[in-house]
Design a protein around this motif. Structure first.
Motif, PDB file in Angstrom:
ATOM      1  N   UNK A   1       0.840  -1.184   0.000  1.00 27.15           N
ATOM      2  CA  UNK A   1       0.000   0.000   0.000  1.00 27.15           C
ATOM      3  C   UNK A   1       0.879   1.239   0.000  1.00 27.15           C
ATOM      4  N   UNK A   2       0.465   2.206  -0.779  1.00 26.93           N
ATOM      5  CA  UNK A   2       1.052   3.536  -0.716  1.00 26.93           C
ATOM      6  C   UNK A   2      -0.013   4.500  -0.245  1.00 26.93           C
ATOM      7  N   UNK A  15      -6.114  12.218   1.700  1.00 27.71           N
ATOM      8  CA  UNK A  15      -5.177  11.142   1.431  1.00 27.71           C
ATOM      9  C   UNK A  15      -5.805  10.244   0.373  1.00 27.71           C
ATOM     10  N   UNK A  16      -4.941   9.702  -0.456  1.00 24.46           N
ATOM     11  CA  UNK A  16      -5.397   8.648  -1.340  1.00 24.46           C
ATOM     12  C   UNK A  16      -4.512   7.450  -1.121  1.00 24.46           C
ATOM     13  N   UNK A  17      -5.005   6.307  -1.522  1.00 24.07           N
ATOM     14  CA  UNK A  17      -4.323   5.045  -1.266  1.00 24.07           C
ATOM     15  C   UNK A  17      -4.181   4.273  -2.572  1.00 24.07           C
ATOM     16  N   UNK A  18      -3.028   3.662  -2.767  1.00 27.43           N
ATOM     17  CA  UNK A  18      -2.837   2.804  -3.929  1.00 27.43           C
ATOM     18  C   UNK A  18      -2.467   1.404  -3.446  1.00 27.43           C
ATOM     19  N   UNK A  19      -3.024   0.428  -4.112  1.00 22.59           N
ATOM     20  CA  UNK A  19      -2.798  -0.974  -3.788  1.00 22.59           C
ATOM     21  C   UNK A  19      -2.584  -1.741  -5.086  1.00 22.59           C
ATOM     22  N   UNK A  20      -1.833  -2.794  -4.997  1.00 28.85           N
ATOM     23  CA  UNK A  20      -1.622  -3.696  -6.133  1.00 28.85           C
ATOM     24  C   UNK A  20      -2.543  -4.900  -5.952  1.00 28.85           C
ATOM     25  N   UNK A  21      -3.409  -5.134  -6.931  1.00 29.50           N
ATOM     26  CA  UNK A  21      -4.300  -6.289  -6.874  1.00 29.50           C
ATOM     27  C   UNK A  21      -3.482  -7.553  -7.128  1.00 29.50           C
ATOM     28  N   UNK A  22      -3.548  -8.560  -6.240  1.00 25.01           N
ATOM     29  CA  UNK A  22      -2.642  -9.705  -6.335  1.00 25.01           C
ATOM     30  C   UNK A  22      -2.856 -10.625  -7.542  1.00 25.01           C
ATOM     31  N   UNK A  72     -12.707  -4.712   0.598  1.00 27.21           N
ATOM     32  CA  UNK A  72     -11.837  -5.376   1.577  1.00 27.21           C
ATOM     33  C   UNK A  72     -10.705  -4.453   2.010  1.00 27.21           C
ATOM     34  N   UNK A  73     -10.081  -3.794   1.040  1.00 24.47           N
ATOM     35  CA  UNK A  73      -8.992  -2.861   1.334  1.00 24.47           C
ATOM     36  C   UNK A  73      -9.495  -1.748   2.251  1.00 24.47           C
ATOM     37  N   UNK A 147      -6.371   2.890  -7.272  1.00 21.90           N
ATOM     38  CA  UNK A 147      -6.244   4.148  -6.536  1.00 21.90           C
ATOM     39  C   UNK A 147      -7.593   4.411  -5.886  1.00 21.90           C
ATOM     40  N   UNK A 148      -7.576   4.628  -4.574  1.00 24.44           N
ATOM     41  CA  UNK A 148      -8.799   4.853  -3.805  1.00 24.44           C
ATOM     42  C   UNK A 148      -8.681   6.223  -3.149  1.00 24.44           C
ATOM     43  N   UNK A 149      -9.744   7.027  -3.284  1.00 22.53           N
ATOM     44  CA  UNK A 149      -9.694   8.395  -2.770  1.00 22.53           C
ATOM     45  C   UNK A 149     -11.091   8.865  -2.379  1.00 22.53           C
TER      46      UNK A 149
END
Length: 175
Positions: A1-2, A15-22, A72-73, A147-149
């Motif tokens: 997560x970033x 804040x925004x969040x970035x995740x890599x989908x597995x 879930x994230x 990217x989630x914001x």
């Protein structure tokens, strides 16, 4: 997560969040084909330049895989600033977009949503970033990243310089 701070000139910071989908490597080729097929004859009214599927078709199982991942994230972001709540998240809209060369997205926000997300399905060379207007923050993402914001952040996508950028976007609200 970033976690990325977004200073908003004249507005509340966010804040925004970035995740890599597995499972991106196996899912993304399927998603890209679904997006192409759903946008090929799109008559969805938009002034964004990108081809867009219908925003309320919740039956696309491949889209729902990403929606469940985003939920879930978000449920694991217990220390996130506004708008985290313990209430369950409800999907408001989900759609696919296909960007040909020159396609863009005008500045907008999602006032009816607590959270917005963009999942990057295909990002060929020349793919445009997601730009947050009040901070001029540009977020370049690779295929498989989400990217989630907060939905109230004003954002746009400048003219795409490549061919074939595809994304899934959606909006979530607390019930």
């Amino acid at each position: 997560m970033n976690e990325i701070d977004i200073p908003q000139y004249g507005f509340s910071n966010a804040k925004l969040y970035t995740f890599k989908y597995p499972n991106a490597e196996e899912l993304n080729p399927l998603l890209h084909e679904v997006i192409i097929n759903r946008t090929r004859h799109s008559d969805h009214p938009n002034n964004m330049g990108a081809l867009m599927s219908e925003p309320y078709d919740f039956t696309v199982k491949e889209f729902n895989i990403i929606v469940e991942y985003v939920k879930e994230v978000l449920s694991n972001l217990k220390d996130a600033p506004y708008p985290y709540k313990s209430d369950p998240l409800k999907l408001v809209e989900v759609w696919g977009q296909y960007y040909k060369k020159g396609a863009y997205q005008i500045s907008h926000y999602h006032s009816h949503s607590d959270w917005a997300f963009v999942y990057y399905v295909n990002t060929p060379q020349g793919s445009s970033p997601l730009v947050f207007d009040k901070s001029e923050k540009e977020v370049y993402s690779e295929a498989g990243e989400v990217v989630i914001f907060p939905g109230w952040l004003i954002h746009h996508v400048p003219a795409n310089q490549g061919e074939g950028r595809s994304v899934i976007s959606g909006n979530l609200s607390y019930e």
